[in-house]
Scaffold this motif. Structure first.
Motif, PDB file in Angstrom:
ATOM      1  N   ALA A  10       0.818  -1.214   0.000  1.00 45.30           N
ATOM      2  CA  ALA A  10       0.000   0.000   0.000  1.00 45.30           C
ATOM      3  C   ALA A  10       0.855   1.268   0.000  1.00 45.30           C
ATOM      4  O   ALA A  10       0.548   2.231  -0.707  1.00 45.30           O
ATOM      5  N   LEU A  20      -5.517  10.234  -0.563  1.00 47.14           N
ATOM      6  CA  LEU A  20      -5.215   8.839  -0.879  1.00 47.14           C
ATOM      7  C   LEU A  20      -4.095   8.333   0.031  1.00 47.14           C
ATOM      8  O   LEU A  20      -4.141   7.195   0.497  1.00 47.14           O
ATOM      9  N   LEU A  24      -4.150   4.919   2.242  1.00 46.94           N
ATOM     10  CA  LEU A  24      -3.127   3.883   2.066  1.00 46.94           C
ATOM     11  C   LEU A  24      -2.381   3.623   3.367  1.00 46.94           C
ATOM     12  O   LEU A  24      -2.071   2.467   3.700  1.00 46.94           O
ATOM     13  N   ASP A  72     -12.386   5.241  -5.228  1.00 48.47           N
ATOM     14  CA  ASP A  72     -12.797   4.124  -4.378  1.00 48.47           C
ATOM     15  C   ASP A  72     -11.591   3.225  -4.180  1.00 48.47           C
ATOM     16  O   ASP A  72     -10.803   3.016  -5.112  1.00 48.47           O
ATOM     17  N   ILE A  73     -11.487   2.674  -2.989  1.00 48.36           N
ATOM     18  CA  ILE A  73     -10.584   1.543  -2.760  1.00 48.36           C
ATOM     19  C   ILE A  73     -11.485   0.392  -2.361  1.00 48.36           C
ATOM     20  O   ILE A  73     -12.220   0.487  -1.383  1.00 48.36           O
ATOM     21  N   GLN A  74     -11.465  -0.658  -3.152  1.00 44.09           N
ATOM     22  CA  GLN A  74     -12.252  -1.857  -2.889  1.00 44.09           C
ATOM     23  C   GLN A  74     -11.271  -2.922  -2.406  1.00 44.09           C
ATOM     24  O   GLN A  74     -10.493  -3.470  -3.188  1.00 44.09           O
ATOM     25  N   MET A  75     -11.265  -3.203  -1.095  1.00 46.63           N
ATOM     26  CA  MET A  75     -10.304  -4.122  -0.492  1.00 46.63           C
ATOM     27  C   MET A  75     -11.019  -5.358   0.026  1.00 46.63           C
ATOM     28  O   MET A  75     -11.936  -5.267   0.841  1.00 46.63           O
ATOM     29  N   PHE A 120      -6.426  -5.264  -3.074  1.00 44.36           N
ATOM     30  CA  PHE A 120      -7.397  -4.202  -3.311  1.00 44.36           C
ATOM     31  C   PHE A 120      -7.131  -3.513  -4.636  1.00 44.36           C
ATOM     32  O   PHE A 120      -6.039  -3.627  -5.207  1.00 44.36           O
ATOM     33  N   VAL A 122      -7.617   0.386  -6.474  1.00 40.14           N
ATOM     34  CA  VAL A 122      -7.905   1.814  -6.324  1.00 40.14           C
ATOM     35  C   VAL A 122      -8.440   2.255  -7.675  1.00 40.14           C
ATOM     36  O   VAL A 122      -7.755   2.118  -8.690  1.00 40.14           O
TER      37      VAL A 122
END
Length: 151
Positions: A10, A20, A24, A72-75, A120, A122
């Motif tokens: 990250a 961001l 992170l 969006d961060i989809q983790m 993830f 971003v």
């Protein structure tokens, strides 16, 4: 363009945007297994995360979306998930616009990006994405969805 990585990398992406960076760093420093489901404000409404359990959908049910002011961060935390992805382009048909919620929906061709726990994506405003899709068959997953203001 979309970033695909995992929690241990990250911090490799610091410097793109101040908000961001906050998200992170949160990913790098947080034990998500110790957190309850629900929303967390990391820096007010500018950097926030929602941790939740959900059931993945069939790929045929993909709903492509994009944002204008937020990344969006989809983790993925548990299970397997596919996120559909493509660039915002004239090849896509806009099906709905809700600028007051910073979301636009599209139909069109997309590529699958498969995630495993700790990984993830971003997605930035030019990245159209369809999160929450199944990899093999619909299943229960747990994930963290970050909203990061870019402006």
């Amino acid at each position: 363009p979309m970033i695909v990585t995992n929690a241990s990398h990250a911090l490799d992406y610091l410097g793109i945007n101040g908000n961001l960076d906050k998200a992170l760093k949160y990913i790098a420093e947080t034990d998500f297994s110790a957190l309850e489901d629900g929303g967390i404000l990391i820096d007010g409404e500018d950097v926030r995360v929602n941790i939740k359990h959900m059931r993945t959908k069939l790929r045929s049910e993909a709903k492509l979306e994009a944002h204008g002011k937020f990344a969006d961060i989809q983790m993925l935390l548990e299970g397997e998930e596919t996120v559909g992805w493509c660039f915002r382009s004239p090849d896509l048909a806009e099906t709905e616009a809700a600028p007051e919620r910073d979301v636009w929906f599209y139909k069109g061709a997309w590529a699958p990006v498969e995630l495993r726990p700790g990984q993830f994506v971003v997605v930035f405003p030019d990245d159209v994405h369809a999160p929450g899709l199944c990899t093999a068959a619909p299943e229960e997953i747990r994930k963290a969805i970050f909203k990061v203001r870019l402006d």
